[in-house]
Scaffold this active site. Structure first.
Site, PDB file in Angstrom:
ATOM      1  N   GLY A  84       0.834  -1.208   0.000  1.00 57.00           N
ATOM      2  CA  GLY A  84       0.000   0.000   0.000  1.00 57.00           C
ATOM      3  C   GLY A  84       0.863   1.250   0.000  1.00 57.00           C
ATOM      4  O   GLY A  84       0.616   2.199   0.749  1.00 57.00           O
ATOM      5  N   SER A 125       1.290   3.352  -2.513  1.00 61.39           N
ATOM      6  CA  SER A 125       0.940   4.327  -3.554  1.00 61.39           C
ATOM      7  C   SER A 125       0.471   5.658  -2.986  1.00 61.39           C
ATOM      8  O   SER A 125       0.570   6.682  -3.666  1.00 61.39           O
ATOM      9  CB  SER A 125      -0.144   3.741  -4.474  1.00 61.39           C
ATOM     10  N   ASP A 153      -2.971  -7.571  -4.845  1.00 59.80           N
ATOM     11  CA  ASP A 153      -3.935  -7.562  -3.741  1.00 59.80           C
ATOM     12  C   ASP A 153      -3.324  -8.410  -2.624  1.00 59.80           C
ATOM     13  O   ASP A 153      -3.143  -9.625  -2.781  1.00 59.80           O
ATOM     14  CB  ASP A 153      -5.254  -8.170  -4.239  1.00 59.80           C
ATOM     15  N   VAL A 154      -3.019  -7.769  -1.497  1.00 60.51           N
ATOM     16  CA  VAL A 154      -2.310  -8.500  -0.426  1.00 60.51           C
ATOM     17  C   VAL A 154      -3.147  -9.620   0.186  1.00 60.51           C
ATOM     18  O   VAL A 154      -2.599 -10.484   0.880  1.00 60.51           O
ATOM     19  CB  VAL A 154      -1.819  -7.547   0.698  1.00 60.51           C
ATOM     20  N   TYR A 201     -12.686  -3.461  11.513  1.00 59.90           N
ATOM     21  CA  TYR A 201     -11.353  -2.846  11.428  1.00 59.90           C
ATOM     22  C   TYR A 201     -10.565  -3.087  12.724  1.00 59.90           C
ATOM     23  O   TYR A 201      -9.392  -3.490  12.696  1.00 59.90           O
ATOM     24  CB  TYR A 201     -11.529  -1.353  11.150  1.00 59.90           C
ATOM     25  N   ILE A 236      -4.371  10.059  11.728  1.00 61.66           N
ATOM     26  CA  ILE A 236      -3.388  10.587  10.780  1.00 61.66           C
ATOM     27  C   ILE A 236      -4.131  11.135   9.564  1.00 61.66           C
ATOM     28  O   ILE A 236      -5.039  10.472   9.041  1.00 61.66           O
ATOM     29  CB  ILE A 236      -2.411   9.467  10.330  1.00 61.66           C
TER      30      ILE A 236
HETATM   31  P1  NAP Z   1      -4.935   5.166   2.405  1.00 61.34           P
HETATM   32  O1  NAP Z   1      -4.490   6.564   2.191  1.00 61.34           O
HETATM   33  O2  NAP Z   1      -6.363   4.804   2.210  1.00 61.34           O
HETATM   34  O3  NAP Z   1      -4.009   4.209   1.480  1.00 61.34           O
HETATM   35  C1  NAP Z   1      -4.241   2.824   1.476  1.00 61.34           C
HETATM   36  C2  NAP Z   1      -3.154   2.139   0.689  1.00 61.34           C
HETATM   37  O4  NAP Z   1      -3.379   0.706   0.723  1.00 61.34           O
HETATM   38  C3  NAP Z   1      -3.149   2.516  -0.786  1.00 61.34           C
HETATM   39  O5  NAP Z   1      -1.817   2.490  -1.240  1.00 61.34           O
HETATM   40  C4  NAP Z   1      -3.942   1.383  -1.429  1.00 61.34           C
HETATM   41  O6  NAP Z   1      -3.637   1.165  -2.821  1.00 61.34           O
HETATM   42  C5  NAP Z   1      -3.470   0.206  -0.600  1.00 61.34           C
HETATM   43  N1  NAP Z   1      -4.363  -0.937  -0.617  1.00 61.34           N
HETATM   44  C6  NAP Z   1      -5.678  -0.983  -0.284  1.00 61.34           C
HETATM   45  N2  NAP Z   1      -6.167  -2.225  -0.430  1.00 61.34           N
HETATM   46  C7  NAP Z   1      -5.127  -3.001  -0.867  1.00 61.34           C
HETATM   47  C8  NAP Z   1      -4.988  -4.359  -1.225  1.00 61.34           C
HETATM   48  N3  NAP Z   1      -6.024  -5.221  -1.150  1.00 61.34           N
HETATM   49  N4  NAP Z   1      -3.781  -4.821  -1.641  1.00 61.34           N
HETATM   50  C9  NAP Z   1      -2.722  -3.962  -1.728  1.00 61.34           C
HETATM   51  N5  NAP Z   1      -2.796  -2.647  -1.405  1.00 61.34           N
HETATM   52  C10 NAP Z   1      -3.989  -2.185  -0.983  1.00 61.34           C
HETATM   53  O7  NAP Z   1      -4.587   4.664   3.882  1.00 61.34           O
HETATM   54  P2  NAP Z   1      -3.634   5.311   5.009  1.00 61.34           P
HETATM   55  O8  NAP Z   1      -4.460   6.236   5.823  1.00 61.34           O
HETATM   56  O9  NAP Z   1      -2.373   5.755   4.418  1.00 61.34           O
HETATM   57  O10 NAP Z   1      -3.395   4.013   5.927  1.00 61.34           O
HETATM   58  C11 NAP Z   1      -2.251   3.186   5.806  1.00 61.34           C
HETATM   59  C12 NAP Z   1      -2.262   2.170   6.934  1.00 61.34           C
HETATM   60  O11 NAP Z   1      -2.262   2.871   8.188  1.00 61.34           O
HETATM   61  C13 NAP Z   1      -3.492   1.271   6.948  1.00 61.34           C
HETATM   62  O12 NAP Z   1      -3.134  -0.026   7.360  1.00 61.34           O
HETATM   63  C14 NAP Z   1      -4.375   1.914   8.000  1.00 61.34           C
HETATM   64  O13 NAP Z   1      -5.277   0.997   8.574  1.00 61.34           O
HETATM   65  C15 NAP Z   1      -3.337   2.406   8.984  1.00 61.34           C
HETATM   66  N6  NAP Z   1      -3.800   3.477   9.864  1.00 61.34           N
HETATM   67  C16 NAP Z   1      -4.203   4.670   9.339  1.00 61.34           C
HETATM   68  C17 NAP Z   1      -4.639   5.670  10.215  1.00 61.34           C
HETATM   69  C18 NAP Z   1      -5.097   7.019   9.724  1.00 61.34           C
HETATM   70  O14 NAP Z   1      -5.546   7.813  10.561  1.00 61.34           O
HETATM   71  N7  NAP Z   1      -4.993   7.336   8.440  1.00 61.34           N
HETATM   72  C19 NAP Z   1      -4.663   5.426  11.587  1.00 61.34           C
HETATM   73  C20 NAP Z   1      -4.243   4.205  12.073  1.00 61.34           C
HETATM   74  C21 NAP Z   1      -3.811   3.233  11.195  1.00 61.34           C
HETATM   75  P3  NAP Z   1      -4.402   2.026  -3.993  1.00 61.34           P
HETATM   76  O15 NAP Z   1      -3.768   3.395  -3.987  1.00 61.34           O
HETATM   77  O16 NAP Z   1      -4.091   1.267  -5.249  1.00 61.34           O
HETATM   78  O17 NAP Z   1      -5.835   2.051  -3.666  1.00 61.34           O
END
Ligand code: NAP
Length: 241
Positions: A8, A10, A59-60, A151, A184
């Site tokens: 993920g 990207s 897809d992971v 989640y 975040i």
């Molecule tokens: P995001 O902006 O929604 O980005 C999600 C990333 O995961 C994208 O690169 C997406 O690829 C990829 N992805 C989604 N489904 C996938 C799959 N089946 N196989 C491979 N790649 C996949 O999310 P984020 O906020 O950066 O979050 C990143 C991580 O941090 C996640 O695990 C999330 O649960 C965790 N987290 C986030 C927060 C927060 O506040 N944002 C807080 C706690 C934890 P595409 O670009 O191709 O869609």
């Protein structure tokens, strides 16, 4: 320097983790689920820093995709020594209305994806007697959160998984840790209503939302030799939330 794979990578937190690891001198592979243009941007940014980069559509939660991804990364960059299991999704809703599909897909991508990628990485890490695995969980995997039973279950599962794998492979030179971000600012949180965001902010002693850099800095530390005596830990990056 090593080869790092960020799932993920990207967008959002994963992109900044990838760029930070490139700045630390590692060649970087990322995977994405559909956003090819964004994945390309991440890799271009890494290459500009001066390391090699590759993006793979995978897809992971799909075992064949994961196996193909590891083969491609090994052929192009070499065996993975740093794995960041970052790919994740949300499908929020109250339990009473949560469909089986919304439960399964979140657990499959967040938790099973972490299992599949870790399993695929571990053999080469054992051979090298060197490896760093960093799993991105969430503070809500520790505390729970209404509307996120799927989640939170997936993220709590990642914590148990991290601690078990750390105990299994500690003697093989492999460190396995989890990072638990709070709120975040990324696409994942942008979609929340303003009232919900304000309510979250009131719970953050630091008085601000976190940035992807806040998380990426801790991942960079855990991926470095400076953290070689840290394993099986969950590091909260929450501004004290
Ligand atoms: P995001 O902006 O929604 O980005 C999600 C990333 O995961 C994208 O690169 C997406 O690829 C990829 N992805 C989604 N489904 C996938 C799959 N089946 N196989 C491979 N790649 C996949 O999310 P984020 O906020 O950066 O979050 C990143 C991580 O941090 C996640 O695990 C999330 O649960 C965790 N987290 C986030 C927060 C927060 O506040 N944002 C807080 C706690 C934890 P595409 O670009 O191709 O869609």
């Amino acid at each position: 320097m090593s080869v790092a794979l960020v799932t993920g990578g990207s967008r959002g937190i994963g992109r900044v983790i990838a760029e930070n690891l490139a700045k630390a001198g590692h060649d970087v592979a990322i995977c994405y689920s559909g956003n090819e243009a964004a994945a390309k941007e991440t890799i271009e940014a890494c290459e500009k820093i001066g390391v090699k980069g590759i993006s793979v559509k995978a897809d992971v939660s799909n075992a064949d995709d994961v196996a193909n991804m590891f083969t491609t990364v090994k052929e192009n960059l070499g065996p993975v020594e740093i794995l960041v299991n970052n790919a994740g999704i949300t499908k929020d809703g109250l339990l009473i209305r949560m469909s089986e599909n919304d439960f399964d897909s979140v657990v499959d991508i967040n938790l099973k994806g972490t299992f599949l990628c870790t399993k695929a990485a571990i053999k080469d890490m054992m051979k090298a007697r060197n490896g760093k695995i960093i799993n991105i969980t969430s503070i809500v995997g520790v505390q729970g959160n209404p509307g996120q039973a799927n989640y939170c279950a997936s993220k709590a599962g990642i914590i148990g998984f991290t601690k078990s794998v750390a105990r299994e492979y500690g003697s093989k030179g492999i460190n396995v840790n989890a990072v638990a971000p709070g709120f975040i600012q990324t696409a994942m949180t942008d979609e929340l209503p303003e009232s919900v965001k304000e309510a979250y902010k009131k719970q953050i002693p630091a008085g601000r939302f976190g940035t992807p850099e806040d998380v990426a800095n801790v991942v960079e530390f855990l991926a470095s030799e400076k953290a070689s005596y840290v394993t099986g830990q969950v590091i909260e990056v929450t501004g004290g939330m």
